[in-house]
Design a protein around this motif. Structure first.
Motif, PDB file in Angstrom:
ATOM      1  N   ASN A  98       0.847  -1.192   0.000  1.00  0.00           N
ATOM      2  CA  ASN A  98       0.000   0.000   0.000  1.00  0.00           C
ATOM      3  C   ASN A  98       0.884   1.244   0.000  1.00  0.00           C
ATOM      4  O   ASN A  98       1.902   1.290   0.686  1.00  0.00           O
ATOM      5  N   ASN A  99       0.466   2.246  -0.752  1.00  0.00           N
ATOM      6  CA  ASN A  99       1.226   3.488  -0.837  1.00  0.00           C
ATOM      7  C   ASN A  99       1.031   4.293   0.443  1.00  0.00           C
ATOM      8  O   ASN A  99      -0.105   4.505   0.884  1.00  0.00           O
ATOM      9  N   LEU A 100       2.137   4.742   1.055  1.00  0.00           N
ATOM     10  CA  LEU A 100       2.028   5.529   2.283  1.00  0.00           C
ATOM     11  C   LEU A 100       1.618   6.969   2.013  1.00  0.00           C
ATOM     12  O   LEU A 100       1.180   7.675   2.924  1.00  0.00           O
ATOM     13  N   ARG A 101       1.807   7.415   0.789  1.00  0.00           N
ATOM     14  CA  ARG A 101       1.424   8.782   0.459  1.00  0.00           C
ATOM     15  C   ARG A 101      -0.101   8.876   0.349  1.00  0.00           C
ATOM     16  O   ARG A 101      -0.764   7.957  -0.091  1.00  0.00           O
ATOM     17  N   ARG A 102      -0.621   9.983   0.802  1.00  0.00           N
ATOM     18  CA  ARG A 102      -2.045  10.246   0.680  1.00  0.00           C
ATOM     19  C   ARG A 102      -2.255  11.422  -0.264  1.00  0.00           C
ATOM     20  O   ARG A 102      -1.339  12.165  -0.569  1.00  0.00           O
ATOM     21  N   THR A 103      -3.487  11.587  -0.697  1.00  0.00           N
ATOM     22  CA  THR A 103      -3.772  12.710  -1.589  1.00  0.00           C
ATOM     23  C   THR A 103      -3.558  14.041  -0.873  1.00  0.00           C
ATOM     24  O   THR A 103      -3.287  15.055  -1.520  1.00  0.00           O
ATOM     25  N   PHE A 104      -3.664  14.039   0.485  1.00  0.00           N
ATOM     26  CA  PHE A 104      -3.435  15.243   1.271  1.00  0.00           C
ATOM     27  C   PHE A 104      -2.452  14.950   2.409  1.00  0.00           C
ATOM     28  O   PHE A 104      -2.486  13.871   3.011  1.00  0.00           O
ATOM     29  N   LEU A 105      -1.594  15.924   2.699  1.00  0.00           N
ATOM     30  CA  LEU A 105      -0.775  15.858   3.898  1.00  0.00           C
ATOM     31  C   LEU A 105      -1.668  16.063   5.111  1.00  0.00           C
ATOM     32  O   LEU A 105      -2.725  16.703   5.025  1.00  0.00           O
ATOM     33  N   ARG A 106      -1.248  15.559   6.235  1.00  0.00           N
ATOM     34  CA  ARG A 106      -2.037  15.728   7.455  1.00  0.00           C
ATOM     35  C   ARG A 106      -2.064  17.186   7.900  1.00  0.00           C
ATOM     36  O   ARG A 106      -3.067  17.681   8.422  1.00  0.00           O
ATOM     37  N   ALA A 107      -0.941  17.879   7.720  1.00  0.00           N
ATOM     38  CA  ALA A 107      -0.839  19.267   8.181  1.00  0.00           C
ATOM     39  C   ALA A 107      -0.043  20.085   7.170  1.00  0.00           C
ATOM     40  O   ALA A 107       0.778  19.541   6.431  1.00  0.00           O
ATOM     41  N   PRO A 108      -0.244  21.411   7.145  1.00  0.00           N
ATOM     42  CA  PRO A 108       0.482  22.256   6.198  1.00  0.00           C
ATOM     43  C   PRO A 108       1.876  22.670   6.680  1.00  0.00           C
ATOM     44  O   PRO A 108       2.512  23.519   6.059  1.00  0.00           O
ATOM     45  N   LEU A 109       2.335  22.112   7.779  1.00  0.00           N
ATOM     46  CA  LEU A 109       3.669  22.394   8.309  1.00  0.00           C
ATOM     47  C   LEU A 109       4.401  21.085   8.552  1.00  0.00           C
ATOM     48  O   LEU A 109       3.782  20.065   8.871  1.00  0.00           O
ATOM     49  N   LYS A 110       5.723  21.106   8.418  1.00  0.00           N
ATOM     50  CA  LYS A 110       6.495  19.915   8.772  1.00  0.00           C
ATOM     51  C   LYS A 110       6.536  19.751  10.284  1.00  0.00           C
ATOM     52  O   LYS A 110       6.419  18.654  10.809  1.00  0.00           O
TER      53      LYS A 110
END
Length: 426
Positions: free
Chosen positions: A249-261
């Motif tokens: 399964n790809n760990l990347r999602r269509t969206f990041l969880r947050a807009p900051l690292k």
């Protein structure tokens, strides 16, 4: 008498042979010594440095490229030609304080600078050749990759970055791990006892000079007792490297969880929020706030087109992105925007920086999330994952992944007893 004369002649011949032999041996010794002390040419950046007068220095505060070159007898027309023809290769306005450079001068009395080599970083460099026609090109030092294994456990009151520093792991791994697990794990809320293992390459120049770290090849992160694996693998169908788990399964999602690292979740989406300043009246908060120092980069959480990049009322400076027909996101209170309306951005691109514009009591970004035209809580949305690895590619992936997973599982955490100690102390 003839007998004695023959004996004398034999002695002379023997003596002569001995001298010849001694002379030959001495010549051999002299030749051997001359070879042992001969100065070998020093090759660097693809040039034999023995052919030049070498000047090595670093860019200092206030240094201007043109001034450095004219000081080393390069004619201004050649400097001007470089700035006009090779802006993309070497932008003279962007030389950075502290970066080393080397000037190779002619060995005659004029000592005119013939070559300028600027080190962009420990591995990459740019060569400017002023001999004959002006030329500029990029080069790369030979790098040796050394695989490293590392592990750590988050202590009470500690953070991932603290552990990385304490374990003498390249700090880049903080960003690497947070990027790989950007949606799977909430790095704003790690627990004491969470642990990780990683395999990555360290770069060395001339075998011993450290030149940074490569991307993570494989990782394991245990969060709240749940294990998460990640294996870097080249997806032939997309022609890119992605991170997949043990089930492809790809760990990347269509969206990041947050807009900051990195930052702090300071206020969640809350339609029933009451604020003392307004007499405890209900003032719905339809955004999710992340506090961080002014100037912290704000990231696009998904691919999309910038529909707004402006300043308005209490929002201050903000950016809004349309991702598709279903989703849009907005980022408020920026210090400054880094994108313009109509621009296409990719997930993870820096679109602005944390500020305090508009109505805000401290530096943060208010992250707003639209689904079908209605603002929703992004932390409660079940957002689609990126495409898993294609079925036809899975057998080869499993063959690659299994031994790497075994290697990961065998990495010991700091402070863990070794098998030898367990045997001695059952």
């Amino acid at each position: 008498m003839r007998k004695y004369w023959g004996l004398f002649l034999a002695c002379v011949l023997m003596s002569s042979c001995g001298e010849d032999k001694q002379a030959t041996s001495q010549a051999d010794l002299t030749d051997e010594n001359s070879r042992s002390v001969a100065v070998m040419p020093i090759e660097k950046y693809g040039f034999d440095l023995s052919d030049f007068t070498v000047v090595e220095d670093t860019i200092r505060k206030g240094d201007i490229f043109g001034a450095i070159m004219t000081r080393n007898k390069v004619d201004y027309p050649k400097i001007y030609e470089l700035t006009q023809r090779f802006k993309d290769t070497f932008d003279v306005r962007r030389i950075r304080v502290g970066n080393p450079y080397t000037i190779l001068k002619s060995k005659d009395t004029s000592e005119v600078a013939q070559l300028f080599i600027y080190e962009n970083d420990p591995v990459n460099y740019t060569v400017v050749d002023f001999r004959d026609t002006v030329l500029a090109y990029k080069g790369r030092k030979k790098v040796k990759l050394v695989e490293r294994e590392a592990a750590g456990i988050i202590p009470r009151g500690g953070s991932l970055s603290d552990v990385i520093v304490q374990q003498n792991i390249d700090y880049l791994m903080v960003n690497e791990l947070s990027g790989i697990y950007a949606w799977t794990i909430d790095f704003f809320k790690l627990d004491a006892g969470d642990k990780f293992r990683i395999i990555y390459d360290e770069k060395y120049i001339i075998d011993s000079i450290y030149a940074g770290a490569g991307p993570i090849k494989a990782a394991f992160f245990e969060h709240k007792g749940e294990p998460f694996y990640a294996f870097s693998y080249h997806n032939d169908s997309l022609d890119i490297k992605e991170y997949y788990d043990q089930e492809a399964n790809n760990l990347r999602r269509t969206f990041l969880r947050a807009p900051l690292k990195f930052g702090r979740l300071s206020s969640r989406y809350n339609l029933k929020r009451r604020i003392r300043y307004y007499g405890y009246k209900v003032r719905p908060h339809k955004g999710t706030d992340y506090a961080a120092p002014i100037g912290t980069p704000i990231l696009a959480t998904a691919d999309g087109v910038v529909t707004e990049s402006t300043r308005r009322g209490g929002n201050g400076k903000y950016v809004k992105i349309r991702h598709n027909g279903t989703y849009s996101t907005q980022y408020l209170h920026m210090k400054a925007q880094n994108v313009r309306q109509g621009q296409y951005v990719r997930q993870g691109d820096v679109i602005g920086w944390i500020g305090m514009t508009g109505n805000t009591g401290g530096p943060h970004v208010c992250y707003r999330f639209w689904k079908n035209g209605r603002q929703v809580d992004p932390l409660r949305e079940e957002l689609p994952a990126a495409e898993p690895l294609a079925e036809v590619l899975r057998p080869a992936y499993y063959d690659y992944m299994e031994p790497v997973k075994t290697q990961l599982d065998c990495i010991e955490f700091p402070g863990e007893p070794t098998d030898e100690l367990l045997t001695l102390n059952p």
